[in-house]
Motif scaffolding. Structure first.
Motif, PDB file in Angstrom:
ATOM      1  N   ALA A 150      31.400  34.375   9.728  1.00  0.00           N
ATOM      2  CA  ALA A 150      30.564  35.577   9.874  1.00  0.00           C
ATOM      3  C   ALA A 150      29.327  35.493   8.991  1.00  0.00           C
ATOM      4  O   ALA A 150      28.211  35.847   9.412  1.00  0.00           O
ATOM      5  CB  ALA A 150      31.382  36.823   9.540  1.00  0.00           C
ATOM      6  N   LEU A 151      29.497  35.002   7.756  1.00  0.00           N
ATOM      7  CA  LEU A 151      28.357  34.896   6.849  1.00  0.00           C
ATOM      8  C   LEU A 151      27.405  33.789   7.298  1.00  0.00           C
ATOM      9  O   LEU A 151      26.183  33.925   7.157  1.00  0.00           O
ATOM     10  CB  LEU A 151      28.845  34.630   5.420  1.00  0.00           C
ATOM     11  N   ALA A 152      27.952  32.712   7.859  1.00  0.00           N
ATOM     12  CA  ALA A 152      27.092  31.634   8.366  1.00  0.00           C
ATOM     13  C   ALA A 152      26.200  32.142   9.494  1.00  0.00           C
ATOM     14  O   ALA A 152      24.999  31.827   9.551  1.00  0.00           O
ATOM     15  CB  ALA A 152      27.948  30.460   8.843  1.00  0.00           C
ATOM     16  N   ARG A 153      26.790  32.936  10.393  1.00  0.00           N
ATOM     17  CA  ARG A 153      25.985  33.502  11.495  1.00  0.00           C
ATOM     18  C   ARG A 153      24.920  34.446  10.962  1.00  0.00           C
ATOM     19  O   ARG A 153      23.773  34.449  11.427  1.00  0.00           O
ATOM     20  CB  ARG A 153      26.892  34.235  12.482  1.00  0.00           C
ATOM     21  N   ALA A 154      25.293  35.264   9.973  1.00  0.00           N
ATOM     22  CA  ALA A 154      24.333  36.209   9.406  1.00  0.00           C
ATOM     23  C   ALA A 154      23.185  35.475   8.722  1.00  0.00           C
ATOM     24  O   ALA A 154      22.011  35.856   8.864  1.00  0.00           O
ATOM     25  CB  ALA A 154      25.044  37.131   8.408  1.00  0.00           C
ATOM     26  N   LEU A 155      23.500  34.416   7.985  1.00  0.00           N
ATOM     27  CA  LEU A 155      22.457  33.647   7.313  1.00  0.00           C
ATOM     28  C   LEU A 155      21.508  33.014   8.326  1.00  0.00           C
ATOM     29  O   LEU A 155      20.289  33.030   8.153  1.00  0.00           O
ATOM     30  CB  LEU A 155      23.094  32.564   6.442  1.00  0.00           C
ATOM     31  N   ALA A 156      22.066  32.459   9.399  1.00  0.00           N
ATOM     32  CA  ALA A 156      21.237  31.815  10.423  1.00  0.00           C
ATOM     33  C   ALA A 156      20.311  32.808  11.103  1.00  0.00           C
ATOM     34  O   ALA A 156      19.201  32.453  11.511  1.00  0.00           O
ATOM     35  CB  ALA A 156      22.137  31.133  11.455  1.00  0.00           C
ATOM     36  N   ALA A 157      20.766  34.069  11.197  1.00  0.00           N
ATOM     37  CA  ALA A 157      19.970  35.103  11.859  1.00  0.00           C
ATOM     38  C   ALA A 157      19.069  35.851  10.888  1.00  0.00           C
ATOM     39  O   ALA A 157      18.343  36.768  11.299  1.00  0.00           O
ATOM     40  CB  ALA A 157      20.898  36.091  12.572  1.00  0.00           C
ATOM     41  N   GLY A 158      19.127  35.481   9.614  1.00  0.00           N
ATOM     42  CA  GLY A 158      18.314  36.165   8.615  1.00  0.00           C
ATOM     43  C   GLY A 158      18.799  37.556   8.286  1.00  0.00           C
ATOM     44  O   GLY A 158      18.028  38.401   7.807  1.00  0.00           O
ATOM     45  N   GLU A 159      20.094  37.824   8.497  1.00  0.00           N
ATOM     46  CA  GLU A 159      20.660  39.148   8.234  1.00  0.00           C
ATOM     47  C   GLU A 159      21.161  39.256   6.801  1.00  0.00           C
ATOM     48  O   GLU A 159      21.392  38.252   6.114  1.00  0.00           O
ATOM     49  CB  GLU A 159      21.811  39.423   9.218  1.00  0.00           C
ATOM     50  N   ASP A 160      21.355  40.479   6.365  1.00  0.00           N
ATOM     51  CA  ASP A 160      21.875  40.778   5.027  1.00  0.00           C
ATOM     52  C   ASP A 160      23.377  40.527   5.028  1.00  0.00           C
ATOM     53  O   ASP A 160      24.135  41.227   5.717  1.00  0.00           O
ATOM     54  CB  ASP A 160      21.562  42.237   4.684  1.00  0.00           C
ATOM     55  N   ILE A 161      23.857  39.553   4.256  1.00  0.00           N
ATOM     56  CA  ILE A 161      25.269  39.172   4.300  1.00  0.00           C
ATOM     57  C   ILE A 161      26.195  40.255   3.747  1.00  0.00           C
ATOM     58  O   ILE A 161      27.397  40.228   4.007  1.00  0.00           O
ATOM     59  CB  ILE A 161      25.522  37.852   3.547  1.00  0.00           C
ATOM     60  N   GLY A 162      25.652  41.210   3.007  1.00  0.00           N
ATOM     61  CA  GLY A 162      26.483  42.282   2.471  1.00  0.00           C
ATOM     62  C   GLY A 162      26.405  43.567   3.258  1.00  0.00           C
ATOM     63  O   GLY A 162      26.995  44.584   2.863  1.00  0.00           O
ATOM     64  N   SER A 163      25.711  43.548   4.396  1.00  0.00           N
ATOM     65  CA  SER A 163      25.506  44.777   5.166  1.00  0.00           C
ATOM     66  C   SER A 163      26.785  45.237   5.843  1.00  0.00           C
ATOM     67  O   SER A 163      27.705  44.444   6.103  1.00  0.00           O
ATOM     68  CB  SER A 163      24.427  44.559   6.228  1.00  0.00           C
ATOM     69  N   PHE A 164      26.827  46.516   6.162  1.00  0.00           N
ATOM     70  CA  PHE A 164      27.990  47.073   6.865  1.00  0.00           C
ATOM     71  C   PHE A 164      28.171  46.400   8.220  1.00  0.00           C
ATOM     72  O   PHE A 164      29.294  46.121   8.638  1.00  0.00           O
ATOM     73  CB  PHE A 164      27.802  48.581   7.062  1.00  0.00           C
ATOM     74  N   GLU A 165      27.074  46.108   8.906  1.00  0.00           N
ATOM     75  CA  GLU A 165      27.158  45.510  10.240  1.00  0.00           C
ATOM     76  C   GLU A 165      27.854  44.150  10.191  1.00  0.00           C
ATOM     77  O   GLU A 165      28.719  43.848  11.029  1.00  0.00           O
ATOM     78  CB  GLU A 165      25.760  45.353  10.840  1.00  0.00           C
ATOM     79  N   VAL A 166      27.504  43.341   9.198  1.00  0.00           N
ATOM     80  CA  VAL A 166      28.111  42.010   9.080  1.00  0.00           C
ATOM     81  C   VAL A 166      29.585  42.125   8.698  1.00  0.00           C
ATOM     82  O   VAL A 166      30.452  41.477   9.304  1.00  0.00           O
ATOM     83  CB  VAL A 166      27.345  41.162   8.047  1.00  0.00           C
ATOM     84  N   LEU A 167      29.897  42.954   7.700  1.00  0.00           N
ATOM     85  CA  LEU A 167      31.280  43.071   7.243  1.00  0.00           C
ATOM     86  C   LEU A 167      32.161  43.751   8.282  1.00  0.00           C
ATOM     87  O   LEU A 167      33.319  43.357   8.477  1.00  0.00           O
ATOM     88  CB  LEU A 167      31.332  43.842   5.917  1.00  0.00           C
ATOM     89  N   ASN A 168      31.631  44.741   8.958  1.00  0.00           N
ATOM     90  CA  ASN A 168      32.437  45.423   9.980  1.00  0.00           C
ATOM     91  C   ASN A 168      32.685  44.507  11.177  1.00  0.00           C
ATOM     92  O   ASN A 168      33.753  44.559  11.809  1.00  0.00           O
ATOM     93  CB  ASN A 168      31.749  46.712  10.427  1.00  0.00           C
ATOM     94  N   GLY A 169      31.697  43.655  11.484  1.00  0.00           N
ATOM     95  CA  GLY A 169      31.905  42.677  12.554  1.00  0.00           C
ATOM     96  C   GLY A 169      33.023  41.708  12.200  1.00  0.00           C
ATOM     97  O   GLY A 169      33.854  41.358  13.059  1.00  0.00           O
ATOM     98  N   TYR A 170      33.063  41.286  10.941  1.00  0.00           N
ATOM     99  CA  TYR A 170      34.168  40.440  10.473  1.00  0.00           C
ATOM    100  C   TYR A 170      35.509  41.165  10.633  1.00  0.00           C
ATOM    101  O   TYR A 170      36.476  40.601  11.136  1.00  0.00           O
ATOM    102  CB  TYR A 170      33.943  40.059   9.003  1.00  0.00           C
ATOM    103  N   TRP A 171      35.562  42.424  10.216  1.00  0.00           N
ATOM    104  CA  TRP A 171      36.822  43.176  10.266  1.00  0.00           C
ATOM    105  C   TRP A 171      37.289  43.398  11.698  1.00  0.00           C
ATOM    106  O   TRP A 171      38.490  43.357  11.973  1.00  0.00           O
ATOM    107  CB  TRP A 171      36.675  44.502   9.522  1.00  0.00           C
ATOM    108  N   ARG A 172      36.377  43.587  12.632  1.00  0.00           N
ATOM    109  CA  ARG A 172      36.779  43.730  14.036  1.00  0.00           C
ATOM    110  C   ARG A 172      37.490  42.475  14.536  1.00  0.00           C
ATOM    111  O   ARG A 172      38.396  42.549  15.357  1.00  0.00           O
ATOM    112  CB  ARG A 172      35.572  44.043  14.924  1.00  0.00           C
ATOM    113  N   GLN A 173      37.075  41.311  14.018  1.00  0.00           N
ATOM    114  CA  GLN A 173      37.734  40.068  14.400  1.00  0.00           C
ATOM    115  C   GLN A 173      39.103  39.902  13.737  1.00  0.00           C
ATOM    116  O   GLN A 173      39.972  39.218  14.280  1.00  0.00           O
ATOM    117  CB  GLN A 173      36.866  38.868  14.017  1.00  0.00           C
ATOM    118  N   ARG A 174      39.289  40.501  12.589  1.00  0.00           N
ATOM    119  CA  ARG A 174      40.489  40.242  11.800  1.00  0.00           C
ATOM    120  C   ARG A 174      41.600  41.268  11.980  1.00  0.00           C
ATOM    121  O   ARG A 174      42.779  40.969  11.765  1.00  0.00           O
ATOM    122  CB  ARG A 174      40.132  40.205  10.294  1.00  0.00           C
ATOM    123  N   ARG A 175      41.291  42.503  12.367  1.00  0.00           N
ATOM    124  CA  ARG A 175      42.268  43.583  12.229  1.00  0.00           C
ATOM    125  C   ARG A 175      43.508  43.391  13.092  1.00  0.00           C
ATOM    126  O   ARG A 175      44.623  43.695  12.637  1.00  0.00           O
ATOM    127  CB  ARG A 175      41.607  44.930  12.530  1.00  0.00           C
TER     128      ARG A 175
END
Length: 406
Positions: A323-348
């Protein structure tokens, strides 16, 4: 506090055991859109002597085939491989009853169903890896004194007076996570009323890749094959029985173990130092906070039945790294709610299913009620005969769990 005394990092990991160290090495290999590596800070409270480190004690753990593949993807498996013993066969049985089933690597087209590594050996190679990586800063021993979430980051103050600010905070600090307590994240708890006795044992017959899960009156007994013909024992028993077993001398303990396990590896000849751990479930309902995510035992502390603990945690680390690799490649904030919530949707879903499975198995196979005993033995017998019934157990044991995004 002056800005010059504040050290900025990209990711701060609290906890330097297996999960924290593996994640640090995985993240240090990532690069941002500008080509710059992530700056990773790892904070560990315990002194670096591995023999006393609670994350790298006398235990050995089973790494599923899926976990080994994930470690390989992140460049860590070559460090572990020389210290591992393969599991080529798993035998599951219920003491005093006919029900049993077998899993073999050959029937799944794999060289091994998993690998067994001593935590002390894993700790040494992980610390060596972090010491060789210029992008990882390890502070040990380090006591976390304060956590201050901000819009642009999380500010950390150590008891030593050092201050850090991170874009993302990862809690990998175990079942009694201080980070989880700081954010007051709700936890589902269950005390199994059992303790696990952990030891390295020597048997007359070399296990030769064979692992065993034996269900007894007091709880499951597992033997994992190790290097040099040894086995790692994880024996779950009722808590009062654990105290009595720990008080026995070596020969009396081995006699009790022989009675519980049987003779599939011949006579038990020797045991190393015995350790005992209380068994309880602690599962965080929602492992996210402001720019913060919980992984591994900080997010879910499980019963050791079926060996799912670190393997579930490794899927956290794998998916978070991706998830962080994708965010870095897209220039996104790795600590943002969108990135972390996307990770959690995959894991729950995986987390919820694995927690349910281990808790259900622990209670089902520690129960002497007649109908339950008959039902579980019928299930084991049918799994031994019908591959389609064995497949769900095999997929979970192997760690090949599909990830879904919703």
């Amino acid at each position: 506090m002056s800005q010059s005394s504040l050290v900025n990092v990209d990711v701060a990991i609290v906890g330097g055991g297996m999960s924290g160290a593996v994640l640090a090495l995985s993240l240090a290999a990532l690069r941002g859109a500008d080509g710059e590596p992530l700056r990773v800070l790892l904070l560990e409270a315990s002194a670096p002597e591995l023999n006393a480190h609670p994350g790298f004690d006398a235990r050995a753990i089973a790494l599923s085939a899926g976990t080994c593949e994930a470690l390989a993807r992140h460049g860590i498996w070559p460090r572990f491989a020389p210290h591992c013993a393969p599991i080529t066969h798993i035998h599951v049985s219920d003491k005093g009853h006919a029900g049993q089933t077998h899993l073999t690597a050959a029937e799944y087209g794999l060289p091994a169903l998993g690998q067994v590594i001593e935590l002390s050996a894993a700790g040494i190679t992980l610390q060596q890896g972090m010491a060789q990586c210029p992008h990882i800063r390890v502070c040990c021993p380090a006591q976390l004194a304060d956590i201050e979430p901000l819009e642009e980051g999380v500010r950390l103050r150590l008891a030593s007076g050092e201050h850090y600010q991170t874009r993302l905070l990862v809690a990998a600090d175990g079942g009694n996570s201080t980070v989880r307590q700081h954010f007051k994240l709700p936890v589902t708890r269950h005390d199994y009323g059992q303790s696990a006795i952990i030891a390295t044992v020597k048997t007359a017959e070399d296990p030769a890749g064979r692992a065993f899960e034996r269900f007894t009156e007091g709880g499951p007994l597992a033997l994992l094959p190790m290097q040099e013909g040894l086995s790692s024992l994880v024996w779950s028993v009722q808590r009062d029985q654990a105290d009595a077993l720990m008080a026995l001398d070596e020969q009396a303990f081995l006699a009790q173990l022989q009675q519980a396990f049987g003779w599939r590896l011949g006579r038990f000849l020797q045991t190393g130092v015995r350790h005992v751990y209380p068994l309880a479930l602690a599962a965080t309902d929602y492992p996210l906070a402001q720019r913060t995510v919980l992984v591994g035992n900080a997010a879910h502390l499980l019963h050791p039945i079926a060996g799912q603990g670190f393997n579930l945690g490794m899927r956290d680390l794998d998916l978070l790294t991706q998830a962080l690799a994708r965010a870095l490649a897209a220039g996104e904030d790795i600590g943002s709610f969108e990135v972390l919530n996307g990770y959690w949707r995959q894991r729950r879903d995986d987390q919820a299913h694995t927690i349910w499975l281990t808790s259900s198995l622990a209670q089902l196979f520690s129960n002497g009620h007649g109908p339950l005993v008959a039902g579980r033995n019928l299930a084991l017998s049918l799994m031994g005969r019908l591959g389609c019934l064995k497949a769900p157990l095999a997929n979970q044991t192997l760690g090949f769990v599909s990830q879904t995004t919703r």
